[in-house]
Scaffold this active site. Structure first.
Site, PDB file in Angstrom:
ATOM      1  N   ASP A  63      77.418  -9.477  34.605  1.00 51.75           N
ATOM      2  CA  ASP A  63      77.708  -8.163  34.011  1.00 51.75           C
ATOM      3  C   ASP A  63      78.591  -8.262  32.783  1.00 51.75           C
ATOM      4  O   ASP A  63      78.338  -7.640  31.758  1.00 51.75           O
ATOM      5  CB  ASP A  63      78.560  -7.296  34.953  1.00 51.75           C
ATOM      6  N   TYR A  66      76.947  -9.353  29.663  1.00 53.28           N
ATOM      7  CA  TYR A  66      76.049  -8.314  29.166  1.00 53.28           C
ATOM      8  C   TYR A  66      76.868  -7.215  28.491  1.00 53.28           C
ATOM      9  O   TYR A  66      76.549  -6.755  27.396  1.00 53.28           O
ATOM     10  CB  TYR A  66      75.246  -7.750  30.339  1.00 53.28           C
ATOM     11  N   SER A 112      44.247  13.216  39.874  1.00 51.14           N
ATOM     12  CA  SER A 112      44.880  12.930  41.169  1.00 51.14           C
ATOM     13  C   SER A 112      43.926  12.044  41.972  1.00 51.14           C
ATOM     14  O   SER A 112      42.921  11.565  41.441  1.00 51.14           O
ATOM     15  CB  SER A 112      45.234  14.221  41.887  1.00 51.14           C
ATOM     16  N   GLU A 144      47.989  -1.208  45.970  1.00 51.36           N
ATOM     17  CA  GLU A 144      49.412  -1.000  45.631  1.00 51.36           C
ATOM     18  C   GLU A 144      49.979   0.102  46.498  1.00 51.36           C
ATOM     19  O   GLU A 144      49.245   0.975  46.942  1.00 51.36           O
ATOM     20  CB  GLU A 144      49.610  -0.591  44.157  1.00 51.36           C
ATOM     21  N   LYS A 146      51.619   3.582  47.417  1.00 49.74           N
ATOM     22  CA  LYS A 146      51.632   4.897  46.772  1.00 49.74           C
ATOM     23  C   LYS A 146      53.054   5.412  46.831  1.00 49.74           C
ATOM     24  O   LYS A 146      53.577   5.737  47.894  1.00 49.74           O
ATOM     25  CB  LYS A 146      50.687   5.855  47.487  1.00 49.74           C
ATOM     26  N   ASP A 148      56.320   7.706  46.329  1.00 49.25           N
ATOM     27  CA  ASP A 148      56.562   9.136  46.445  1.00 49.25           C
ATOM     28  C   ASP A 148      57.581   9.535  45.391  1.00 49.25           C
ATOM     29  O   ASP A 148      58.777   9.572  45.636  1.00 49.25           O
ATOM     30  CB  ASP A 148      57.066   9.445  47.853  1.00 49.25           C
ATOM     31  N   GLU A 204      55.035   6.039  38.110  1.00 49.05           N
ATOM     32  CA  GLU A 204      55.751   6.954  38.994  1.00 49.05           C
ATOM     33  C   GLU A 204      57.246   6.709  38.828  1.00 49.05           C
ATOM     34  O   GLU A 204      57.722   5.586  39.041  1.00 49.05           O
ATOM     35  CB  GLU A 204      55.316   6.657  40.439  1.00 49.05           C
ATOM     36  N   TYR A 254      57.807   2.534  38.584  1.00 45.35           N
ATOM     37  CA  TYR A 254      56.770   1.513  38.684  1.00 45.35           C
ATOM     38  C   TYR A 254      55.574   2.053  37.919  1.00 45.35           C
ATOM     39  O   TYR A 254      55.158   3.201  38.132  1.00 45.35           O
ATOM     40  CB  TYR A 254      56.369   1.246  40.137  1.00 45.35           C
ATOM     41  N   LYS A 345      46.661   7.566  53.234  1.00 46.36           N
ATOM     42  CA  LYS A 345      47.965   8.112  53.598  1.00 46.36           C
ATOM     43  C   LYS A 345      48.467   7.534  54.915  1.00 46.36           C
ATOM     44  O   LYS A 345      47.686   7.312  55.832  1.00 46.36           O
ATOM     45  CB  LYS A 345      47.877   9.635  53.719  1.00 46.36           C
ATOM     46  N   CYS A 439      82.539  23.915  79.690  1.00 45.01           N
ATOM     47  CA  CYS A 439      81.863  22.619  79.559  1.00 45.01           C
ATOM     48  C   CYS A 439      80.751  22.517  80.607  1.00 45.01           C
ATOM     49  O   CYS A 439      81.002  22.721  81.790  1.00 45.01           O
ATOM     50  CB  CYS A 439      82.860  21.474  79.747  1.00 45.01           C
ATOM     51  N   CYS A 442      81.980  19.508  83.154  1.00 43.35           N
ATOM     52  CA  CYS A 442      83.177  19.541  83.998  1.00 43.35           C
ATOM     53  C   CYS A 442      83.780  20.936  84.120  1.00 43.35           C
ATOM     54  O   CYS A 442      84.812  21.111  84.760  1.00 43.35           O
ATOM     55  CB  CYS A 442      84.218  18.557  83.473  1.00 43.35           C
ATOM     56  N   CYS A 455      84.730  20.242  74.481  1.00 39.74           N
ATOM     57  CA  CYS A 455      85.254  20.366  75.837  1.00 39.74           C
ATOM     58  C   CYS A 455      86.720  19.938  75.821  1.00 39.74           C
ATOM     59  O   CYS A 455      87.062  18.898  75.249  1.00 39.74           O
ATOM     60  CB  CYS A 455      84.445  19.471  76.769  1.00 39.74           C
ATOM     61  N   CYS A 461      86.723  14.937  82.064  1.00 39.90           N
ATOM     62  CA  CYS A 461      85.297  15.273  81.985  1.00 39.90           C
ATOM     63  C   CYS A 461      84.479  13.991  82.135  1.00 39.90           C
ATOM     64  O   CYS A 461      84.634  13.052  81.352  1.00 39.90           O
ATOM     65  CB  CYS A 461      85.011  15.921  80.634  1.00 39.90           C
TER      66      CYS A 461
END
Ligand code: IVH
Length: 702
Positions: A63, A66, A112, A144, A146, A148, A204, A254, A345, A439, A442, A455, A461
């Protein structure tokens, strides 16, 4: 950025514009000519490091290195603003919000997919493909996951990202260029030079599970609204007029295909096209696989179904595409979906059933939880007959009655929950849910704390007693092998034990009379009890089950007081000087030790031989060598169990956590260390092998 992104698979956090410079970083400002050269070089370097980090998942530099490149670029650009270009990595976040989203008409419609819900649908699809192509040979498919998330189109002209849009209705979407630019894993400039002059990439945008959880945790800590799922969070993040908000959201992408391609040629299979996208710096799914024939498609589906829970992002199925582009063209489209692809699916994670009854369970701390008894229903691969209703507020929020039709949700491997009530289906004889006024176990009085009923019986209890004993025996507490929940219930119900201290007076003879208990297992249990007597102070404190005293707090308390009796005598005020102990927790601790009954149980435990090494021995001999450090354990250790390793590290003063981050001091890595090791290496965290650790232990005499 390396510092703020975390691992790309886990939590690419927001872009951080606030990196600070130290005096040693300050370098002289060169002449305009040299500055221009250096700026181009820095952008190139930063682009390559991003590529290694986000696309190849093989970062080369830590890090801090960079960050230095980035800071240098920013300082040169501020010295020569005329040299700033739109594709500079410093220009991802816009300074002013948009007034409204522009519209983008897609040159090629964003289609789609048709769905397949089972093996039969999949076989039908394969049969149709073969018939249309007039072939009897097995078809080659690219498979691949799918994802969401949200479908987007990214337009690159001369290798530069010039426009990004949502799918919208497939024909017209919204211009979200300003937000897409903030996603660091999306290149503003493509690598190489063999890309088509105009190239529309489709993919996506999604939010990894870990990033989503963190986002929600932060939102609820601030009392803000949380998102229902990662998809909604991703959609909400892209729908911001102010890109500074989007920049703080852990989004990534992706890419799964192309749209417009002008002035250039692409390979003739889908899988090779994706390989090209990857080469040009775009992220494509590492799960992509080319298979032949419908059986191999089914095998891929099964493999991914098993992998699904463990993936760092949510997927809702598998997409199969005929791999040869010529064949895709021959197959063409119907209405809004291609004939050459199908989405298989996963079975629904949601199901509708009826609420038959509500029962009330008493937890370890006395909290009364309403539990829904449901008409059993199959959801996401398991039969669900119970679900939690959390508390009174939740029942009010859902507006739920006995007899209602309800939607059950199983998200990942979490406990099923009642997500929604279908009020339009409410039967006439639906009954209100009434909370008990005493309760249910008890009969003690109930106390109300905001939405929670509790309780007041404490360990009087039997429900609380059972839960307290289960907690005491659990792996992270006293770790009593073989003392499972069912056994504890029988021991309490038959009045063989009333407190955790009674466990240590049990005899093999008494135990062997219980259900599913033979002579051998009874002896094993007594041995396990015997062994568990030797423990550590943090474990002992944790095992007492004090409200809101988890493992980490127990460790903090042990480290601070080092002696049980000092802890028992501490005032609320003094307790608050311990890390992470606020007034509420301090109150719980003080109250716990003030109760006579609890003091008696502790005395009895000590009298029955429960013991631990004095916490001060290590300190006296040379201080706690790992004080202030945070360690993570991973892989299989040969000379000790993970829990033993953890105890030793804690004794040496280290805090032990479960995940590697930039703040981790060291990773103790055993055999077959996997993703945590990779992450530690990526972040430049010190990796300690078991051999190294043995040597350290020898040196410290532990
Ligand atoms: S291909 C013509 N591949 O699913 C083919 N779509 O139901 C167009 N999606 O709008 C899509 N992962 O948002 C494709 N690996 C993947 C996908 C994928 C998710 C989404 C995409 C599309 C929707 C179609």
């Amino acid at each position: 950025m390396f510092s703020s992104a975390g691992s790309q698979t886990e939590n690419p956090l927001a872009f951080d514009n606030s990196m600070s410079m130290t005096s040693s970083d300050i370098q002289p400002v060169p002449s305009p000519e040299l500055a221009e050269q250096e700026i181009l070089q820095l952008r190139q370097q930063i682009g390559e490091h991003n590529y290694r980090y986000y696309v190849l998942d093989e970062p080369e530099i830590p890090d801090s290195e960079y960050d230095k490149l980035f800071i240098r670029l920013k300082s040169l650009e501020s010295a020569y603003p005329q040299l700033i270009t739109e594709d500079s990595p410093t220009r991802r976040v816009g300074a002013t919000p948009l007034k409204a989203f522009g519209q983008v008409r897609h040159e090629l419609a964003m289609l789609s997919l048709d769905n397949a819900f089972d093996e039969e649908d999949q076989a039908d699809f394969n049969r149709r493909v073969k018939e249309r192509l007039d072939t009897t040979e097995d078809i080659e498919y690219a498979c691949e996951p799918k994802l969401d998330g949200i479908a987007v189109s990214l337009l690159y002209e001369d290798g530069r990202l010039v426009r990004a849009a949502t799918r919208g209705d497939g024909t017209t979407g919204e211009d979200i260029t300003h937000n897409i630019r903030t996603i660091e894993s999306i290149p503003l400039k493509l690598m190489g030079n063999d890309w088509p002059r105009r190239l529309e990439v489709r993919g996506e945008v999604y939010m990894p599970k870990a990033g989503f959880e963190q986002l929600n945790r932060r939102a609820s800590a601030k009392g803000e609204k949380t998102f229902v799922n990662p998809r909604n969070a991703a959609a909400g993040s892209l729908r911001q007029l102010d890109s500074r908000i989007t920049a703080k959201r852990p989004l990534t992408i992706y890419c799964y295909g192309v749209g417009v391609v002008d002035d250039g040629v692409l390979p003739d299979t889908h899988s090779e096209i994706l390989a090209c996208l990857k080469k040009w710096g775009l992220r494509v799914s590492p799960e992509l696989k080319v298979v032949k024939g419908v059986q191999a498609c089914e095998d891929y589906y099964q493999t991914m179904a098993e992998k699904r829970q463990g993936l760092p992002y949510e997927i809702d199925g598998i997409v199969y595409k005929v791999n040869a582009i010529a064949r895709q063209q021959a197959l063409g489209f119907v209405a809004r979906a291609p004939r050459w692809a199908i989405a298989r699916k996963f079975p629904a994670q949601e199901a509708i059933t009826t609420l038959k009854e509500v029962e009330f369970q008493v937890g370890r701390t006395g909290a009364i939880t309403p539990v829904a008894r449901l008409q059993p229903v199959f959801v996401g691969g398991v039969t669900v007959s119970n679900a939690t209703l959390h508390n009174m507020d939740e029942i009010e929020r859902l507006d739920i009655k006995i007899g209602d039709s309800v939607v059950i949700l199983r998200a990942g491997d979490v406990i099923p929950k009642v997500n929604q009530v279908i009020h339009s289906m409410r039967p006439d004889n639906a009954r209100d849910i009434t909370f008990p006024d005493r309760c249910p176990v008890c009969d003690s009085e109930l106390e109300r704390e905001e939405a929670i009923l509790r309780c007041s019986g404490g360990l009087f209890c039997s429900a609380q007693r059972k839960e307290a004993i289960k907690h005491f025996a659990s792996r992270k507490a006293m770790d009593i092998d073989g003392l499972g929940d069912k056994l504890v219930e029988q021991l309490v119900d038959r009045k063989l034990i009333a407190t955790v201290a009674d466990l240590f007076s049990l005899t093999a003879l008494e135990v062997s009379g219980l259900e599913r208990m033979g002579k051998k297992s009874a002896e094993n249990l007594i041995n396990a009890l015997d062994q568990s007597r030797k423990t550590t102070l943090p474990r002992f404190i944790y095992s007492l089950g004090i409200r809101e005293v988890g493992e980490a707090t127990a460790q903090g308390l042990a480290g601070h007081y080092r002696d049980l009796h000092k802890l028992m005598a501490a005032s609320e005020e003094d307790l608050q000087t311990v890390d992470d102990v606020g007034p509420v927790v301090a109150g719980h601790i003080e109250k716990f030790f003030r109760q006579e009954h609890n003091r008696e149980v502790i005395d009895a435990l000590l009298a029955k031989g429960v013991e631990w090494e004095s916490e001060s021995s290590v300190v006296e001999e040379g201080g706690q060598p790992l004080a202030g450090e945070t360690w993570v354990l991973t892989g299989t250790l040969n000379t000790m169990t993970r829990d033993e390793g953890k105890d030793i590290l804690q004794k040496l003063g280290a805090r032990v956590t479960g995940s590697v981050s930039a703040k981790t001091s060291a990773l103790l890595a055993g055999d077959k260390a996997g993703s945590k090791l990779a992450k530690a290496e990526k972040l430049g965290v010190r990796v300690v092998t078991e051999d190294d650790f043995m040597q350290m232990r020898q040196a410290w005499g532990v």
